[in-house]
Design an enzyme around this catalytic site. Structure first.
Site, PDB file in Angstrom:
ATOM      1  CB  ALA A  65       4.702  -4.205 -10.351  1.00  0.00           C
ATOM      2  N   GLY A 108       7.189  -0.126  -7.850  1.00  0.00           N
ATOM      3  CA  GLY A 108       8.020  -0.064  -9.054  1.00  0.00           C
ATOM      4  C   GLY A 108       8.044   1.336  -9.667  1.00  0.00           C
ATOM      5  CD  GLU A 111      11.319  -0.976  -6.612  1.00  0.00           C
ATOM      6  OE1 GLU A 111      10.323  -1.353  -7.257  1.00  0.00           O
ATOM      7  OE2 GLU A 111      11.972  -1.737  -5.882  1.00  0.00           O
ATOM      8  CD  GLU A 131       7.204  -2.208  -3.357  1.00  0.00           C
ATOM      9  OE1 GLU A 131       7.189  -1.383  -2.412  1.00  0.00           O
ATOM     10  OE2 GLU A 131       7.823  -2.009  -4.418  1.00  0.00           O
TER      11      GLU A 131
HETATM   12  N1  DAK Z   1      -1.705  -2.402 -10.049  1.00  0.00           N
HETATM   13  C1  DAK Z   1      -2.897  -2.566 -10.666  1.00  0.00           C
HETATM   14  N2  DAK Z   1      -3.922  -1.683 -10.578  1.00  0.00           N
HETATM   15  C2  DAK Z   1      -3.731  -0.589  -9.834  1.00  0.00           C
HETATM   16  C3  DAK Z   1      -2.515  -0.346  -9.150  1.00  0.00           C
HETATM   17  C4  DAK Z   1      -1.459  -1.320  -9.286  1.00  0.00           C
HETATM   18  N3  DAK Z   1      -0.274  -1.161  -8.718  1.00  0.00           N
HETATM   19  N4  DAK Z   1      -2.638   0.813  -8.471  1.00  0.00           N
HETATM   20  C5  DAK Z   1      -3.879   1.270  -8.740  1.00  0.00           C
HETATM   21  N5  DAK Z   1      -4.542   0.440  -9.556  1.00  0.00           N
HETATM   22  C6  DAK Z   1      -5.893   0.574 -10.078  1.00  0.00           C
HETATM   23  C7  DAK Z   1      -6.939   0.350  -8.995  1.00  0.00           C
HETATM   24  O1  DAK Z   1      -7.199  -1.021  -8.830  1.00  0.00           O
HETATM   25  C8  DAK Z   1      -8.126   1.114  -9.566  1.00  0.00           C
HETATM   26  O2  DAK Z   1      -8.720   0.317 -10.571  1.00  0.00           O
HETATM   27  P1  DAK Z   1     -10.357   0.219 -10.705  1.00  0.00           P
HETATM   28  O3  DAK Z   1     -10.824  -0.237  -9.359  1.00  0.00           O
HETATM   29  O4  DAK Z   1     -10.768   1.644 -11.016  1.00  0.00           O
HETATM   30  O5  DAK Z   1     -10.584  -0.741 -11.811  1.00  0.00           O
HETATM   31  C9  DAK Z   1      -7.483   2.290 -10.256  1.00  0.00           C
HETATM   32  O6  DAK Z   1      -6.108   1.929 -10.490  1.00  0.00           O
HETATM   33  C10 DAK Z   1      -7.496   3.556  -9.416  1.00  0.00           C
HETATM   34  O7  DAK Z   1      -6.911   3.227  -8.163  1.00  0.00           O
HETATM   35  P2  DAK Z   1      -7.636   3.561  -6.757  1.00  0.00           P
HETATM   36  O8  DAK Z   1      -9.129   3.555  -6.902  1.00  0.00           O
HETATM   37  O9  DAK Z   1      -7.037   2.663  -5.743  1.00  0.00           O
HETATM   38  O10 DAK Z   1      -7.162   5.062  -6.560  1.00  0.00           O
HETATM   39  P3  DAK Z   1      -6.965   5.830  -5.187  1.00  0.00           P
HETATM   40  O11 DAK Z   1      -6.707   7.246  -5.588  1.00  0.00           O
HETATM   41  O12 DAK Z   1      -8.079   5.557  -4.222  1.00  0.00           O
HETATM   42  O13 DAK Z   1      -5.631   5.231  -4.550  1.00  0.00           O
HETATM   43  C11 DAK Z   1      -3.321   4.451  -4.590  1.00  0.00           C
HETATM   44  C12 DAK Z   1      -4.399   5.400  -5.197  1.00  0.00           C
HETATM   45  C13 DAK Z   1      -2.055   4.616  -5.449  1.00  0.00           C
HETATM   46  C14 DAK Z   1      -3.021   4.883  -3.169  1.00  0.00           C
HETATM   47  C15 DAK Z   1      -3.866   2.986  -4.624  1.00  0.00           C
HETATM   48  O14 DAK Z   1      -4.335   2.721  -5.927  1.00  0.00           O
HETATM   49  C16 DAK Z   1      -2.810   1.990  -4.284  1.00  0.00           C
HETATM   50  O15 DAK Z   1      -2.503   1.803  -3.114  1.00  0.00           O
HETATM   51  N6  DAK Z   1      -2.301   1.302  -5.310  1.00  0.00           N
HETATM   52  C17 DAK Z   1      -1.335   0.217  -5.128  1.00  0.00           C
HETATM   53  C18 DAK Z   1       0.031   0.738  -4.785  1.00  0.00           C
HETATM   54  C19 DAK Z   1       1.043  -0.385  -4.555  1.00  0.00           C
HETATM   55  O16 DAK Z   1       0.829  -1.203  -3.646  1.00  0.00           O
HETATM   56  N7  DAK Z   1       2.098  -0.426  -5.346  1.00  0.00           N
HETATM   57  C20 DAK Z   1       3.127  -1.468  -5.227  1.00  0.00           C
HETATM   58  C21 DAK Z   1       2.835  -2.599  -6.175  1.00  0.00           C
HETATM   59  S1  DAK Z   1       4.102  -3.869  -6.090  1.00  0.00           S
HETATM   60  C22 DAK Z   1      10.467  -6.211  -9.943  1.00  0.00           C
HETATM   61  C23 DAK Z   1      10.083  -5.024 -10.550  1.00  0.00           C
HETATM   62  C24 DAK Z   1       9.082  -4.241  -9.978  1.00  0.00           C
HETATM   63  C25 DAK Z   1       8.436  -4.656  -8.838  1.00  0.00           C
HETATM   64  C26 DAK Z   1       8.827  -5.838  -8.241  1.00  0.00           C
HETATM   65  C27 DAK Z   1       9.842  -6.638  -8.789  1.00  0.00           C
HETATM   66  N8  DAK Z   1      11.504  -7.008 -10.495  1.00  0.00           N
HETATM   67  C28 DAK Z   1      12.323  -6.421 -11.594  1.00  0.00           C
HETATM   68  C29 DAK Z   1      11.849  -8.248  -9.970  1.00  0.00           C
HETATM   69  C30 DAK Z   1       7.393  -3.800  -8.307  1.00  0.00           C
HETATM   70  C31 DAK Z   1       6.443  -4.213  -7.429  1.00  0.00           C
HETATM   71  C32 DAK Z   1       5.351  -3.264  -7.083  1.00  0.00           C
HETATM   72  O17 DAK Z   1       5.312  -2.124  -7.504  1.00  0.00           O
END
Ligand code: DAK
Length: 257
Positions: A65, A108, A111, A131
């Protein structure tokens, strides 16, 4: 309908939805989910489409997300946005839905892949629920579908530890159907979709429904649901066609009736 955050291609009998926000690794904002479910709605109504591939393209499936969109929200705001209702459009889709996963499928994104019926992974795929590192937990099924798919201990490792699982291990755990070289993933998923598209559509739908019920119901209720679907299929032209084709030693032509 025009889409801005996804690509939709229809190559009958297969539909392909591609998440298309490469700059943020296909982060799943509410607008993306709304487009995905709208596209699924279109493909549900399109009789020329019998199976669908859902992919993030050649490099990344989805990094979860959109964290930027969530960071400052409160619980009541989250509740009011009815994200759950929007995501439910994915599991409500009745045709075979095949995830083609390259690179990260996190949060997400993971998921979303676990909501699909089959998962074809490129050897670059990484599945995970990070998360926990953000101070939250999975919210779209990660704590529920991992244990049902890979068992409690893997689910704990993934949801508590936050480390991603690589494609080959995901295959060994039964989380994905097949691992292929990353450049082949989408074509491999389309091939699976084309194979499924040769099957009788009503039977496909009821088989999918029955298998999904197995994850929800006690055995006797599940068996009852299966039996009712089984009997129902004797009302279809495709059942007659399938059985006559077998007896006449020819290939069946299923019409979805
Ligand atoms: N959201 C927003 N931007 C993101 C992102 C995300 N999840 N993941 C990556 N980006 C962006 C980064 O900020 C970066 O942007 P700039 O700095 O270039 O502007 C760009 O994408 C490239 O990312 P990185 O520079 O970080 O790239 P790396 O290769 O170094 O790293 C990575 C890749 C995937 C390991 C890293 O980006 C990362 O850790 N990303 C976050 C992963 C994460 O924590 N995902 C979980 C998010 S929470 C629900 C439905 C769904 C959900 C919850 C409830 N309901 C129906 C109730 C879901 C929740 C989630 O998914």
């Amino acid at each position: 309908m025009p889409y801005e955050l996804i690509l939709l291609e229809v190559e009958p009998p297969v539909g392909v939805i591609t998440l298309n926000r490469p700059a943020v690794l296909n982060a799943l904002s509410p607008a993306v989910i709304a487009e995905v479910t709208a596209a699924l709605g279109e493909l549900e109504r399109d009789d020329s489409v019998r199976a669908v591939v859902l992919t993030g393209g050649p490099k990344v499936f989805a990094a979860g997300a959109d964290i930027g969109d969530m960071a400052e929200r409160g619980p009541v705001e989250q509740l009011a946005r009815d994200q759950t209702g929007r995501w439910a459009g994915i599991t409500a889709f009745t045709k075979p839905l095949i995830a083609a996963v390259n690179g990260y499928a996190l949060g997400g994104g993971c998921e979303m892949a676990l909501m699909c019926d089959l998962v074809i992974a490129g050897d670059s795929a990484r599945f995970g629920q990070p998360e926990i590192n953000l101070g939250i937990i999975a919210g779209a099924g990660g704590t529920q579908r991992w244990p049902r798919t890979a068992g409690k201990y893997v689910a704990m490792e993934v949801n508590l530890g936050g480390q991603p699982v690589a494609a080959q291990r995901a295959y060994q755990l039964g989380v994905v159907n097949k691992v292929v070289p990353a450049e082949m993933t989408i074509e491999a998923a389309k091939r699976v979709a084309r194979q499924l598209a040769t099957k009788p559509p009503v039977a496909l739908r009821l088989a999918k429904e029955a298998v999904n019920l197995a994850l929800e119901l006690p055995l006797q209720q599940g068996l009852l649901a299966e039996r009712k679907n089984f009997y129902f299929l004797f009302a279809t032209e495709d059942q007659k066609e399938g059985m006559h084709a077998f007896l006449e030693k020819r290939r069946a032509q299923f019409q979805g009736r």
